[in-house]
Design an enzyme around this catalytic site. Structure first.
Site, PDB file in Angstrom:
ATOM      1  N   GLY A 221       0.819  -1.218   0.000  1.00  0.00           N
ATOM      2  CA  GLY A 221       0.000   0.000   0.000  1.00  0.00           C
ATOM      3  C   GLY A 221       0.847   1.259   0.000  1.00  0.00           C
ATOM      4  O   GLY A 221       0.494   2.267  -0.603  1.00  0.00           O
TER       5      GLY A 221
ATOM      6  N   TYR B 202      -1.412   9.573   6.195  1.00  0.00           N
ATOM      7  CA  TYR B 202      -2.086   8.267   6.107  1.00  0.00           C
ATOM      8  C   TYR B 202      -1.193   7.176   5.521  1.00  0.00           C
ATOM      9  O   TYR B 202      -0.118   7.456   5.021  1.00  0.00           O
ATOM     10  CB  TYR B 202      -3.442   8.372   5.417  1.00  0.00           C
ATOM     11  CG  TYR B 202      -3.525   8.685   3.936  1.00  0.00           C
ATOM     12  CD1 TYR B 202      -2.431   8.846   3.117  1.00  0.00           C
ATOM     13  CD2 TYR B 202      -4.787   8.811   3.356  1.00  0.00           C
ATOM     14  CE1 TYR B 202      -2.575   9.112   1.767  1.00  0.00           C
ATOM     15  CE2 TYR B 202      -4.942   9.079   2.001  1.00  0.00           C
ATOM     16  CZ  TYR B 202      -3.828   9.219   1.221  1.00  0.00           C
ATOM     17  OH  TYR B 202      -3.984   9.482  -0.098  1.00  0.00           O
ATOM     18  N   GLU B 203      -1.695   5.939   5.638  1.00  0.00           N
ATOM     19  CA  GLU B 203      -0.941   4.742   5.228  1.00  0.00           C
ATOM     20  C   GLU B 203       0.419   4.693   5.943  1.00  0.00           C
ATOM     21  O   GLU B 203       1.424   4.284   5.373  1.00  0.00           O
ATOM     22  CB  GLU B 203      -0.776   4.718   3.704  1.00  0.00           C
ATOM     23  CG  GLU B 203      -0.696   3.323   3.144  1.00  0.00           C
ATOM     24  CD  GLU B 203      -1.938   2.925   2.374  1.00  0.00           C
ATOM     25  OE1 GLU B 203      -3.013   3.532   2.600  1.00  0.00           O
ATOM     26  OE2 GLU B 203      -1.830   1.989   1.570  1.00  0.00           O
ATOM     27  N   GLY B 204       0.429   5.134   7.189  1.00  0.00           N
ATOM     28  CA  GLY B 204       1.668   5.214   7.972  1.00  0.00           C
ATOM     29  C   GLY B 204       2.273   6.597   7.847  1.00  0.00           C
ATOM     30  O   GLY B 204       2.677   7.009   6.761  1.00  0.00           O
TER      31      GLY B 204
END
Lengths: 248, 379
Positions: B242, B362-364
């Protein structure tokens, strides 16, 4: 019906055009695309095949050019053409391109041959008409609508002051222009993947004299840079339009 | 080393560029203002195969490689990151997670319609108190013998309203901590699932973001992905990929802003010349170009490793952190180069700047990426 779409491989319309000694087009670093007019006619041919598969047996694309044109042919296959043909030749003038096409097409049987109204590089606008003459079949120019109704081909073309609608017998050369499709078809991921498996045949061109010699090329004068006037400064804008641009 | 793209990769890049410029650009500002996505855009995205582009053709996907995906994500993100995040969630998280870890029955039932773009997926990991710390899952999936019973709340869920298939990470055995976490496929229309309002965000405003509440939601046992307790590993492995999606999104946001700033600098005159001719502006553009080139190389390297089936977790973290951080820097400079015009919506760069901020979160977050990278240094 079997449709053949002639596609030309032209520089991307955003290409910065350069010449070598004003005698030949400098193709270094140029990105090549399907001629936009040809791409529109191709789009319409594929739309018809998708929506009326009973009427359209196949859509084939053909190009007269060198191996570097194969990327454009494969894009046409990705868009939905069934197979592609490249006539191996580095010919470039309209007469010899039309001649090469006619020599190949005369041996095959196509019901409608699609050409774009002109190419976006040399703007000759003559291959379609010449091709029809070589093949001794009719051509219909400036076509902005193409349909098949009850097995009959119906086209609309622009004439002075309006349009005319014609019912046309096959075989014939259809010379398409803006309006024949809304916009070029974007290839889908599935189309790009299946293009790998479609046939691309290369045939050698025949001997043909070029009738055109390019003597000289000139670039248009450089456009002046865009000038931005503040929205509040209407007086300055009017002054520039009146005294400098002389448009009002 | 070969830096050339294949003919197919270039065709995909051009298809994405054409789609973005012809379809998305025309009303992207209005959609951002009104925080709405266009159903026709999503339909077209699906028809073109962008929603399942990396899924194996045997599951009705496009079978494209990750490099092609990066190229497509960059082009679409140059114009509309609200659309590219939808694409990223479907490709990198939901479809990839199902393709690699779901069983054949689950793939047949859920992956195929997702890969065809007939259905949209969402990935439900974040919670009000479990963002960067994904081990602290509070949503429970209690084993009731015949089914799992879900209770809890998920936050910041992209595609929450549009999606019909949810991949939900939930805690089955709280005492086992992250080893008690499972991943499940949940139909959105299962009784007991409710959505919070559309989040009113700073950027990517059109992206469909909601919280999702589970209140005694019964999920069939057959919908668990993998072995009991596999959920945390599932989430981490899926997020590795991702990150490539969001890294290429950040890259696209940066390169979109850069292209606009370069064009503007060659048109706008100040002190009798185009502003590009002022060294302060030219050097800004030079710095931006170097950062974007680095970012692109990091994205492509991570994608290439993934395509070669080599370890790519650290490379994707590096790409995500760097691309997100330079997206913020580049878009800020793009606004600066545009001056006052950059601060109004018409010139797009202020929107790109707002979008860039989210890629650092987001996504880390960028900080989480640094944890991943620094830990890899000790291995």
């Amino acid at each position: 019906m079997k449709i053949l779409v002639c596609i030309n491989n032209v520089p991307d319309t955003t290409t910065k055009i350069k010449f070598v000694d004003n005698k030949a087009f400098d193709s270094a670093g140029v990105q090549w695309i399907i001629n936009p007019w040809d791409e529109l006619t191709l789009t319409r041919a594929i739309e018809m095949k998708e929506t009326q598969p009973a009427d359209i047996e196949s859509v084939t694309v053909i190009n007269v050019g060198r191996a570097d044109a194969e990327a454009s042919i494969r894009k046409a296959l990705a868009i939905g053409a069934d197979n592609g043909i490249r006539i191996n030749s580095d010919t470039s003038d309209s007469y010899s391109v039309a001649f090469q096409l006619s020599e190949y097409i005369a041996k095959e049987k196509y019901d409608i041959i699609f050409c774009g109204i002109e190419s976006s590089d040399y703007n000759g606008g003559s291959v379609g008409g010449m091709l029809a003459e070589f093949l001794a079949i009719p051509s219909v120019s400036s076509v902005s609508m193409f349909e098949i109704k009850d097995g009959k081909v119906v086209v609309k073309r622009e004439i002075d002051g309006g349009n005319e609608t014609l019912s046309v017998q096959t075989p014939f050369v259809l010379i398409g222009q803006k309006g024949i499709a809304i916009e070029p078809k974007i290839p889908s991921m599935r189309g790009i993947m299946t293009a790998r498996t479609k046939q691309l045949t290369v045939v050698e061109g025949v001997a043909c004299n070029q009738l055109i010699e390019f003597v000289d090329f000139d670039l248009p004068k450089a456009k002046a840079a865009c000038r931005k006037i503040d929205a509040e400064n209407v007086k300055e804008l009017i002054d520039l339009l009146h005294n400098e641009a002389k448009v009002i | 080393m070969d830096f050339n793209f294949t003919e197919e990769q270039l065709m995909i890049q051009q298809a994405a560029k054409d789609f973005a410029e012809r379809e998305l650009l025309v009303d992207v500002i209005e959609r951002d203002d009104n925080a709405v996505q266009s159903a026709s855009h999503i339909k077209k995205l699906a028809e073109l195969g962008f929603l399942g582009m990396m899924t194996d053709p045997k599951y009705d996907g496009g079978g494209m490689d990750t490099v092609s995906y990066v190229l497509a994500m960059e082009e679409i993100s140059k114009v509309d990151a609200s659309i590219s995040v939808l694409m990223s969630v479907c490709n990198s998280l939901v479809n990839w997670g199902l393709e690699n870890f779901a069983n054949e029955f689950q793939k047949e039932k859920y992956l195929k319609p997702l890969a065809r773009g007939e259905k949209i997926g969402a990935f439900l990991l974040s919670e009000p108190e479990a963002g960067s710390d994904a081990t602290s899952q509070r949503t429970t999936a209690e084993d009731k013998g015949d089914y799992y019973l879900f209770n809890g709340t998920k936050n910041w869920i992209t595609n929450a309203h549009l999606a019909s298939t949810y991949l939900v990470i939930a805690q089955t055995y709280p005492d086992k901590k992250h080893k008690g976490i499972n991943a499940f496929i949940v139909d959105k229309d299962t009784p007991g699932i409710t959505l919070g309002p559309h989040e009113n965000k700073m950027g990517m405003r059109a992206s469909d973001t909601h919280s999702v509440m589970f209140n005694d939601v019964k999920v069939p046992k057959e919908n668990r992905i993998g072995e009991d307790g596999f959920g945390f590993t599932f989430a981490m492995k899926t997020l590795d990929g991702g990150r490539i999606g969001i890294a290429s999104q950040a890259l696209g946001i940066a390169s979109g802003a850069f292209e606009r700033a370069l064009k503007y600098s060659r048109e706008r005159k100040a002190f009798g010349t185009e502003i590009f001719n002022h060294q302060s502006v030219a050097f800004k553009l030079s710095d931006m170009a170097v950062k974007i080139e680095n970012a692109r190389n990091l994205c492509l390297k991570a994608a290439w490793l993934k395509d070669q089936h080599l370890p790519y977790g650290t490379a994707s973290a590096m790409a995500k952190q760097y691309c997100a951080d330079i997206a913020m820097e580049v878009t800020t400079e793009a606004v600066q180069i545009h001056g006052g015009y950059g601060y109004v919506k018409e010139y797009h760069v202020e929107r790109l700047m707002r979008e860039a901020k989210l890629t650092q979160i987001y996504e880390g977050t960028s900080e989480v990426q640094k944890i991943i990278i620094s830990r890899s240094l000790l291995k």
